[in-house]
Design a protein around this motif. Structure first.
Motif, PDB file in Angstrom:
ATOM      1  N   GLY A  65      45.679  37.461  45.503  1.00 54.48           N
ATOM      2  CA  GLY A  65      45.703  37.153  44.074  1.00 54.48           C
ATOM      3  C   GLY A  65      47.091  37.189  43.474  1.00 54.48           C
ATOM      4  O   GLY A  65      47.307  36.633  42.394  1.00 54.48           O
ATOM      5  N   GLY A  66      48.035  37.794  44.156  1.00 49.60           N
ATOM      6  CA  GLY A  66      49.374  37.917  43.603  1.00 49.60           C
ATOM      7  C   GLY A  66      50.439  37.081  44.285  1.00 49.60           C
ATOM      8  O   GLY A  66      51.589  37.116  43.866  1.00 49.60           O
ATOM      9  N   VAL A  67      50.079  36.288  45.292  1.00 51.92           N
ATOM     10  CA  VAL A  67      51.101  35.572  46.046  1.00 51.92           C
ATOM     11  C   VAL A  67      51.778  34.464  45.242  1.00 51.92           C
ATOM     12  O   VAL A  67      52.876  34.040  45.580  1.00 51.92           O
ATOM     13  N   TYR A  68      51.155  34.006  44.176  1.00 49.05           N
ATOM     14  CA  TYR A  68      51.736  32.933  43.374  1.00 49.05           C
ATOM     15  C   TYR A  68      52.355  33.436  42.075  1.00 49.05           C
ATOM     16  O   TYR A  68      52.659  32.654  41.194  1.00 49.05           O
ATOM     17  N   TRP A  69      52.534  34.721  41.896  1.00 52.85           N
ATOM     18  CA  TRP A  69      52.969  35.244  40.600  1.00 52.85           C
ATOM     19  C   TRP A  69      54.260  34.631  40.087  1.00 52.85           C
ATOM     20  O   TRP A  69      54.481  34.616  38.895  1.00 52.85           O
ATOM     21  N   SER A  70      55.076  34.109  40.942  1.00 52.60           N
ATOM     22  CA  SER A  70      56.268  33.408  40.455  1.00 52.60           C
ATOM     23  C   SER A  70      56.115  31.911  40.700  1.00 52.60           C
ATOM     24  O   SER A  70      57.088  31.194  40.823  1.00 52.60           O
ATOM     25  N   GLY A  71      54.881  31.455  40.733  1.00 58.52           N
ATOM     26  CA  GLY A  71      54.578  30.090  41.149  1.00 58.52           C
ATOM     27  C   GLY A  71      54.566  29.015  40.094  1.00 58.52           C
ATOM     28  O   GLY A  71      54.209  27.890  40.366  1.00 58.52           O
ATOM     29  N   GLY A  72      54.918  29.307  38.879  1.00 55.80           N
ATOM     30  CA  GLY A  72      55.096  28.242  37.910  1.00 55.80           C
ATOM     31  C   GLY A  72      53.960  27.989  36.936  1.00 55.80           C
ATOM     32  O   GLY A  72      54.096  27.150  36.057  1.00 55.80           O
ATOM     33  N   LEU A  73      52.849  28.668  37.055  1.00 58.68           N
ATOM     34  CA  LEU A  73      51.748  28.440  36.119  1.00 58.68           C
ATOM     35  C   LEU A  73      51.709  29.489  35.011  1.00 58.68           C
ATOM     36  O   LEU A  73      50.686  29.673  34.360  1.00 58.68           O
ATOM     37  N   GLY A  74      52.821  30.172  34.837  1.00 56.64           N
ATOM     38  CA  GLY A  74      52.971  31.089  33.707  1.00 56.64           C
ATOM     39  C   GLY A  74      52.000  32.249  33.734  1.00 56.64           C
ATOM     40  O   GLY A  74      51.690  32.825  34.773  1.00 56.64           O
ATOM     41  N   VAL A  75      51.513  32.583  32.540  1.00 58.33           N
ATOM     42  CA  VAL A  75      50.633  33.746  32.372  1.00 58.33           C
ATOM     43  C   VAL A  75      49.335  33.597  33.178  1.00 58.33           C
ATOM     44  O   VAL A  75      48.718  34.590  33.550  1.00 58.33           O
ATOM     45  N   TRP A  76      48.945  32.358  33.484  1.00 61.16           N
ATOM     46  CA  TRP A  76      47.713  32.141  34.256  1.00 61.16           C
ATOM     47  C   TRP A  76      47.788  32.757  35.640  1.00 61.16           C
ATOM     48  O   TRP A  76      46.769  33.149  36.200  1.00 61.16           O
ATOM     49  N   GLU A  77      49.007  32.867  36.177  1.00 58.10           N
ATOM     50  CA  GLU A  77      49.174  33.500  37.487  1.00 58.10           C
ATOM     51  C   GLU A  77      48.707  34.955  37.440  1.00 58.10           C
ATOM     52  O   GLU A  77      48.059  35.443  38.356  1.00 58.10           O
ATOM     53  N   TYR A  78      49.039  35.639  36.357  1.00 56.75           N
ATOM     54  CA  TYR A  78      48.676  37.060  36.218  1.00 56.75           C
ATOM     55  C   TYR A  78      47.194  37.235  35.895  1.00 56.75           C
ATOM     56  O   TYR A  78      46.560  38.184  36.369  1.00 56.75           O
ATOM     57  N   ILE A  79      46.660  36.322  35.121  1.00 62.54           N
ATOM     58  CA  ILE A  79      45.217  36.366  34.830  1.00 62.54           C
ATOM     59  C   ILE A  79      44.433  36.155  36.124  1.00 62.54           C
ATOM     60  O   ILE A  79      43.471  36.882  36.407  1.00 62.54           O
ATOM     61  N   PHE A  80      44.861  35.164  36.904  1.00 63.25           N
ATOM     62  CA  PHE A  80      44.205  34.923  38.192  1.00 63.25           C
ATOM     63  C   PHE A  80      44.304  36.165  39.081  1.00 63.25           C
ATOM     64  O   PHE A  80      43.310  36.563  39.698  1.00 63.25           O
ATOM     65  N   GLY A  81      45.485  36.788  39.120  1.00 65.76           N
ATOM     66  CA  GLY A  81      45.664  37.999  39.923  1.00 65.76           C
ATOM     67  C   GLY A  81      44.747  39.122  39.485  1.00 65.76           C
ATOM     68  O   GLY A  81      44.183  39.839  40.318  1.00 65.76           O
ATOM     69  N   ALA A  82      44.548  39.277  38.180  1.00 69.03           N
ATOM     70  CA  ALA A  82      43.662  40.326  37.670  1.00 69.03           C
ATOM     71  C   ALA A  82      42.205  40.042  38.056  1.00 69.03           C
ATOM     72  O   ALA A  82      41.474  40.958  38.456  1.00 69.03           O
ATOM     73  N   VAL A  83      41.791  38.793  37.976  1.00 71.15           N
ATOM     74  CA  VAL A  83      40.424  38.439  38.372  1.00 71.15           C
ATOM     75  C   VAL A  83      40.244  38.679  39.871  1.00 71.15           C
ATOM     76  O   VAL A  83      39.198  39.190  40.304  1.00 71.15           O
ATOM     77  N   MET A  84      41.256  38.344  40.651  1.00 71.67           N
ATOM     78  CA  MET A  84      41.173  38.582  42.097  1.00 71.67           C
ATOM     79  C   MET A  84      41.088  40.076  42.412  1.00 71.67           C
ATOM     80  O   MET A  84      40.411  40.463  43.371  1.00 71.67           O
ATOM     81  N   LEU A  85      41.740  40.915  41.630  1.00 69.75           N
ATOM     82  CA  LEU A  85      41.611  42.365  41.830  1.00 69.75           C
ATOM     83  C   LEU A  85      40.171  42.822  41.603  1.00 69.75           C
ATOM     84  O   LEU A  85      39.646  43.652  42.348  1.00 69.75           O
TER      85      LEU A  85
END
Length: 146
Positions: free
Chosen positions: A50-70
């Motif tokens: 869930g965190g591999v894309y955190w610097s991947g360019g989709l902004g805050v959505w990267e962190y939201i996705f990471g939280a859902v994956m957690l």
């Protein structure tokens, strides 16, 4: 306003085949891990995915996705199908990144597309409860009637 023009490289059947093979190699390796460790390790892997894309360019959505994956990873500690759900979610995220032109591995432009194929293979295995691959090769006992 600066606009980006993303070049989306062609993803061929050969690329897909190699990505599926990587998924199968992962399954073979995980088949060496006994239960319940196999499930717990893979729940942790989903959390990390869930965190591999955190610097991947989709902004805050990267962190939201990471939280859902957690959250999915937490549920995966008790239910294998949540690991499958996590890999399907990651498949979708991989596709978005491929189309956006920001791959998971920056020096490998097709890495997100390949990851999507690999993740889908893994999801299928987890939806079946992640059985050990070695059971496929065990000799089946046959019952015959005389």
């Amino acid at each position: 306003m600066h606009t980006h023009h993303h070049i989306i490289p062609e993803f061929t059947t050969t690329h897909a085949f190699v990505a599926a093979l990587i998924g199968l190699v992962f399954i073979i390796i995980m088949s060496f891990v006994k239960e319940p460790s196999r499930q717990k390790i893979n729940a942790i892997i989903i959390a990390g995915a869930g965190g591999v894309y955190w610097s991947g360019g989709l902004g805050v959505w990267e962190y939201i996705f990471g939280a859902v994956m957690l959250f999915v990873a937490f549920k995966a500690l008790k239910h294998y199908y949540f690991i499958g759900i996590g890999w399907l979610m990651h498949t979708g995220w991989d596709i978005m990144h491929h189309l956006y032109g920001d791959p998971i591995i920056h020096f490998a432009p097709l890495s997100s597309a390949g990851c999507a194929v690999c993740d889908a293979v893994l999801a299928i295995w987890f939806f079946f409860g992640a059985p050990t691959i070695w059971n496929v090769f065990k000799k089946q006992k046959t019952i015959t009637t005389a």
